[in-house]
Design a protein around this motif. Structure first.
Motif, PDB file in Angstrom:
ATOM      1  N   LEU A 109     -55.557 -11.666  -3.472  1.00  0.00           N
ATOM      2  CA  LEU A 109     -56.171 -10.841  -4.517  1.00  0.00           C
ATOM      3  C   LEU A 109     -57.641 -11.214  -4.708  1.00  0.00           C
ATOM      4  CD1 LEU A 109     -55.911  -8.656  -6.630  1.00  0.00           C
ATOM      5  CD2 LEU A 109     -54.995 -10.350  -8.219  1.00  0.00           C
ATOM      6  N   ALA A 110     -57.962 -12.499  -4.601  1.00  0.00           N
ATOM      7  CA  ALA A 110     -59.364 -12.918  -4.705  1.00  0.00           C
ATOM      8  C   ALA A 110     -60.201 -12.258  -3.613  1.00  0.00           C
ATOM      9  CB  ALA A 110     -59.467 -14.438  -4.613  1.00  0.00           C
ATOM     10  N   ILE A 111     -59.663 -12.215  -2.395  1.00  0.00           N
ATOM     11  CA  ILE A 111     -60.383 -11.584  -1.284  1.00  0.00           C
ATOM     12  C   ILE A 111     -60.504 -10.077  -1.520  1.00  0.00           C
ATOM     13  CG2 ILE A 111     -60.250 -11.030   1.178  1.00  0.00           C
ATOM     14  CD1 ILE A 111     -59.017 -13.840   1.581  1.00  0.00           C
ATOM     15  N   ALA A 112     -59.439  -9.457  -2.009  1.00  0.00           N
ATOM     16  CA  ALA A 112     -59.482  -8.015  -2.286  1.00  0.00           C
ATOM     17  C   ALA A 112     -60.534  -7.697  -3.343  1.00  0.00           C
ATOM     18  CB  ALA A 112     -58.106  -7.524  -2.733  1.00  0.00           C
ATOM     19  N   ARG A 113     -60.602  -8.516  -4.393  1.00  0.00           N
ATOM     20  CA  ARG A 113     -61.601  -8.288  -5.445  1.00  0.00           C
ATOM     21  C   ARG A 113     -63.008  -8.468  -4.892  1.00  0.00           C
ATOM     22  NH1 ARG A 113     -60.263 -12.210 -10.141  1.00  0.00           N
ATOM     23  NH2 ARG A 113     -61.750 -10.946 -11.334  1.00  0.00           N
ATOM     24  N   TYR A 114     -63.200  -9.463  -4.030  1.00  0.00           N
ATOM     25  CA  TYR A 114     -64.512  -9.682  -3.421  1.00  0.00           C
ATOM     26  C   TYR A 114     -64.921  -8.468  -2.575  1.00  0.00           C
ATOM     27  CZ  TYR A 114     -67.560 -11.102   0.420  1.00  0.00           C
ATOM     28  OH  TYR A 114     -68.551 -11.141   1.366  1.00  0.00           O
ATOM     29  N   ARG A 115     -64.016  -8.006  -1.721  1.00  0.00           N
ATOM     30  CA  ARG A 115     -64.365  -6.889  -0.831  1.00  0.00           C
ATOM     31  C   ARG A 115     -64.644  -5.618  -1.614  1.00  0.00           C
ATOM     32  NH1 ARG A 115     -59.978  -8.557   3.832  1.00  0.00           N
ATOM     33  NH2 ARG A 115     -61.316 -10.091   4.852  1.00  0.00           N
ATOM     34  N   ALA A 116     -63.863  -5.388  -2.663  1.00  0.00           N
ATOM     35  CA  ALA A 116     -64.125  -4.216  -3.495  1.00  0.00           C
ATOM     36  C   ALA A 116     -65.464  -4.369  -4.208  1.00  0.00           C
ATOM     37  CB  ALA A 116     -62.994  -4.032  -4.510  1.00  0.00           C
ATOM     38  N   GLY A 117     -65.757  -5.565  -4.701  1.00  0.00           N
ATOM     39  CA  GLY A 117     -67.021  -5.811  -5.374  1.00  0.00           C
ATOM     40  C   GLY A 117     -68.208  -5.628  -4.451  1.00  0.00           C
ATOM     41  N   MET A 118     -68.091  -6.108  -3.232  1.00  0.00           N
ATOM     42  CA  MET A 118     -69.160  -5.927  -2.249  1.00  0.00           C
ATOM     43  C   MET A 118     -69.399  -4.441  -1.984  1.00  0.00           C
ATOM     44  SD  MET A 118     -70.707  -8.696  -1.029  1.00  0.00           S
ATOM     45  CE  MET A 118     -71.204  -8.354   0.668  1.00  0.00           C
ATOM     46  N   ALA A 119     -68.314  -3.715  -1.763  1.00  0.00           N
ATOM     47  CA  ALA A 119     -68.442  -2.291  -1.455  1.00  0.00           C
ATOM     48  C   ALA A 119     -68.971  -1.498  -2.640  1.00  0.00           C
ATOM     49  CB  ALA A 119     -67.094  -1.729  -1.008  1.00  0.00           C
ATOM     50  N   ALA A 120     -68.637  -1.958  -3.856  1.00  0.00           N
ATOM     51  CA  ALA A 120     -69.078  -1.241  -5.064  1.00  0.00           C
ATOM     52  C   ALA A 120     -70.463  -1.664  -5.523  1.00  0.00           C
ATOM     53  CB  ALA A 120     -68.061  -1.472  -6.190  1.00  0.00           C
ATOM     54  N   GLY A 121     -71.049  -2.659  -4.882  1.00  0.00           N
ATOM     55  CA  GLY A 121     -72.362  -3.137  -5.288  1.00  0.00           C
ATOM     56  C   GLY A 121     -72.334  -3.931  -6.577  1.00  0.00           C
ATOM     57  N   ALA A 122     -71.228  -4.638  -6.826  1.00  0.00           N
ATOM     58  CA  ALA A 122     -71.109  -5.415  -8.061  1.00  0.00           C
ATOM     59  C   ALA A 122     -72.022  -6.632  -8.032  1.00  0.00           C
ATOM     60  CB  ALA A 122     -69.660  -5.866  -8.241  1.00  0.00           C
ATOM     61  N   LYS A 123     -72.419  -7.081  -9.214  1.00  0.00           N
ATOM     62  CA  LYS A 123     -73.159  -8.330  -9.312  1.00  0.00           C
ATOM     63  C   LYS A 123     -72.193  -9.492  -9.068  1.00  0.00           C
ATOM     64  CE  LYS A 123     -76.622  -6.660 -12.613  1.00  0.00           C
ATOM     65  NZ  LYS A 123     -77.197  -6.836 -13.981  1.00  0.00           N
ATOM     66  N   GLN A 124     -72.648 -10.479  -8.341  1.00  0.00           N
ATOM     67  CA  GLN A 124     -71.857 -11.663  -8.031  1.00  0.00           C
ATOM     68  C   GLN A 124     -70.458 -11.306  -7.503  1.00  0.00           C
ATOM     69  OE1 GLN A 124     -72.213 -13.848 -11.865  1.00  0.00           O
ATOM     70  NE2 GLN A 124     -73.405 -15.347 -10.682  1.00  0.00           N
ATOM     71  N   PRO A 125     -70.385 -10.540  -6.424  1.00  0.00           N
ATOM     72  CA  PRO A 125     -69.069 -10.148  -5.898  1.00  0.00           C
ATOM     73  C   PRO A 125     -68.252 -11.332  -5.406  1.00  0.00           C
ATOM     74  CG  PRO A 125     -70.808  -9.658  -4.321  1.00  0.00           C
ATOM     75  CD  PRO A 125     -71.494 -10.052  -5.596  1.00  0.00           C
ATOM     76  N   GLN A 126     -68.933 -12.448  -5.110  1.00  0.00           N
ATOM     77  CA  GLN A 126     -68.239 -13.629  -4.597  1.00  0.00           C
ATOM     78  C   GLN A 126     -67.539 -14.439  -5.673  1.00  0.00           C
ATOM     79  OE1 GLN A 126     -71.294 -13.609  -5.534  1.00  0.00           O
ATOM     80  NE2 GLN A 126     -71.824 -15.610  -6.366  1.00  0.00           N
ATOM     81  N   LYS A 127     -67.750 -14.091  -6.935  1.00  0.00           N
ATOM     82  CA  LYS A 127     -67.217 -14.920  -8.032  1.00  0.00           C
ATOM     83  C   LYS A 127     -65.697 -15.090  -7.976  1.00  0.00           C
ATOM     84  CE  LYS A 127     -67.804 -15.748 -12.976  1.00  0.00           C
ATOM     85  NZ  LYS A 127     -66.386 -16.106 -13.206  1.00  0.00           N
ATOM     86  N   GLN A 151     -73.147 -16.603   4.774  1.00  0.00           N
ATOM     87  CA  GLN A 151     -73.821 -16.318   6.049  1.00  0.00           C
ATOM     88  C   GLN A 151     -74.583 -15.002   5.977  1.00  0.00           C
ATOM     89  OE1 GLN A 151     -71.128 -16.498   9.361  1.00  0.00           O
ATOM     90  NE2 GLN A 151     -72.709 -16.095  10.893  1.00  0.00           N
ATOM     91  N   GLN A 152     -73.986 -13.986   5.396  1.00  0.00           N
ATOM     92  CA  GLN A 152     -74.648 -12.690   5.264  1.00  0.00           C
ATOM     93  C   GLN A 152     -75.910 -12.791   4.414  1.00  0.00           C
ATOM     94  OE1 GLN A 152     -71.728  -9.965   3.699  1.00  0.00           O
ATOM     95  NE2 GLN A 152     -70.323 -10.314   5.396  1.00  0.00           N
ATOM     96  N   ARG A 153     -75.890 -13.680   3.444  1.00  0.00           N
ATOM     97  CA  ARG A 153     -77.049 -13.860   2.563  1.00  0.00           C
ATOM     98  C   ARG A 153     -78.078 -14.830   3.127  1.00  0.00           C
ATOM     99  NH1 ARG A 153     -76.893 -12.342  -2.647  1.00  0.00           N
ATOM    100  NH2 ARG A 153     -77.962 -14.232  -3.343  1.00  0.00           N
ATOM    101  N   GLY A 154     -77.841 -15.347   4.324  1.00  0.00           N
ATOM    102  CA  GLY A 154     -78.795 -16.239   4.966  1.00  0.00           C
ATOM    103  C   GLY A 154     -78.674 -17.687   4.537  1.00  0.00           C
ATOM    104  N   ASN A 155     -77.641 -18.022   3.779  1.00  0.00           N
ATOM    105  CA  ASN A 155     -77.431 -19.405   3.362  1.00  0.00           C
ATOM    106  C   ASN A 155     -76.573 -20.098   4.420  1.00  0.00           C
ATOM    107  OD1 ASN A 155     -77.057 -21.820   2.071  1.00  0.00           O
ATOM    108  ND2 ASN A 155     -76.383 -20.942   0.129  1.00  0.00           N
ATOM    109  N   GLU A 156     -77.200 -20.422   5.528  1.00  0.00           N
ATOM    110  CA  GLU A 156     -76.454 -20.900   6.682  1.00  0.00           C
ATOM    111  C   GLU A 156     -75.881 -22.292   6.483  1.00  0.00           C
ATOM    112  OE1 GLU A 156     -79.355 -20.345   9.712  1.00  0.00           O
ATOM    113  OE2 GLU A 156     -78.842 -18.224   9.993  1.00  0.00           O
ATOM    114  N   SER A 157     -76.555 -23.133   5.728  1.00  0.00           N
ATOM    115  CA  SER A 157     -76.030 -24.484   5.506  1.00  0.00           C
ATOM    116  C   SER A 157     -74.725 -24.427   4.722  1.00  0.00           C
ATOM    117  CB  SER A 157     -77.063 -25.351   4.777  1.00  0.00           C
ATOM    118  OG  SER A 157     -77.391 -24.785   3.516  1.00  0.00           O
TER     119      SER A 157
END
Length: 207
Positions: A109-127, A151-157
């Motif tokens: 469910l955490a992953i589902a909420r993240y993916r929906a948040g990313m697709a919806a343009g939510a603030k802090q979708p990774q929360k 990684q997508q945000r360029g925070n490679e470390s």
């Protein structure tokens, strides 16, 4: 055939869904629904099968029936979210998943909420991922998903650390090796990158 009114329909349907045979699973579940038309578990499995088969109109019918039987259930909210995602109604999907999480979350469910948040343009979708890892730090699938976000945000470390932690938790996690190899190559750590990709290929040649 010997016990048509017992619960064997559900077990057979689960096996067919795991075997990626959703059409056969739905046929079994439709037979079960003739016997018990308001059984929530049967309706939920039928909706999952229809979604797996990409038959969205049929999935919507099962979900609508489930809504009349168990409108407030977390499982109903999850399926509403899955259906909304399949129909590209991302903000609606996020709302349904958030409602489901009120009753309790898990890694999926955490992953589902993240993916929906990313697709919806939510603030802090990774929360949702971060919140879940605080409660369950050994969830390697959620850890890799969060690393992909970094990684997508360029925070490679941070991403590299996430992949390495996931590999330590689940040494056969092929996707973690693949993603880790991409970052190592970008950092010009080519020997390590090649070794990481070799590990991924050995675990999952299709990647």
């Amino acid at each position: 055939e010997l016990a048509p009114r017992a619960g064997y329909h559900l077990n057979l349907a689960r096996a067919l869904l795991l075997a990626r045979k959703p059409d056969e699973a739905m046929r079994v579940l439709d037979e079960a629904l003739k016997i018990s038309p308001r059984e929530p578990t049967t309706l939920a499995l039928a909706a999952l099968g229809a979604l797996q088969a990409g038959r969205l109109e049929k999935a919507a019918g099962y979900v609508e029936r489930l809504r009349t039987v168990a409108p407030e259930a977390a499982g109903t909210m999850r399926l509403e979210g899955d259906l909304a995602m399949a129909n590209k109604r991302y903000a609606d999907a996020l709302g349904y998943y958030d409602e489901a999480a009120v009753a309790g979350s898990d890694g999926a469910l955490a992953i589902a909420r993240y993916r929906a948040g990313m697709a919806a343009g939510a603030k802090q979708p990774q929360k949702p991922l971060e919140d879940w890892l605080r409660r369950s730090p050994d969830d390697s699938a959620v850890r890799v998903t969060l690393a992909e976000y970094d990684q997508q945000r360029g925070n490679e470390s941070a991403a590299l650390a996430g992949y390495e932690k996931a590999i330590s938790l689940k040494p056969d996690f092929a996707q973690a090796y693949t993603n880790r190899g991409v970052i190592l190559a970008k950092l010009n750590r080519l020997t390590e990158a090649l070794a990481s990709h070799d590990s991924a290929i050995a675990l999952a040649p299709e990647l």
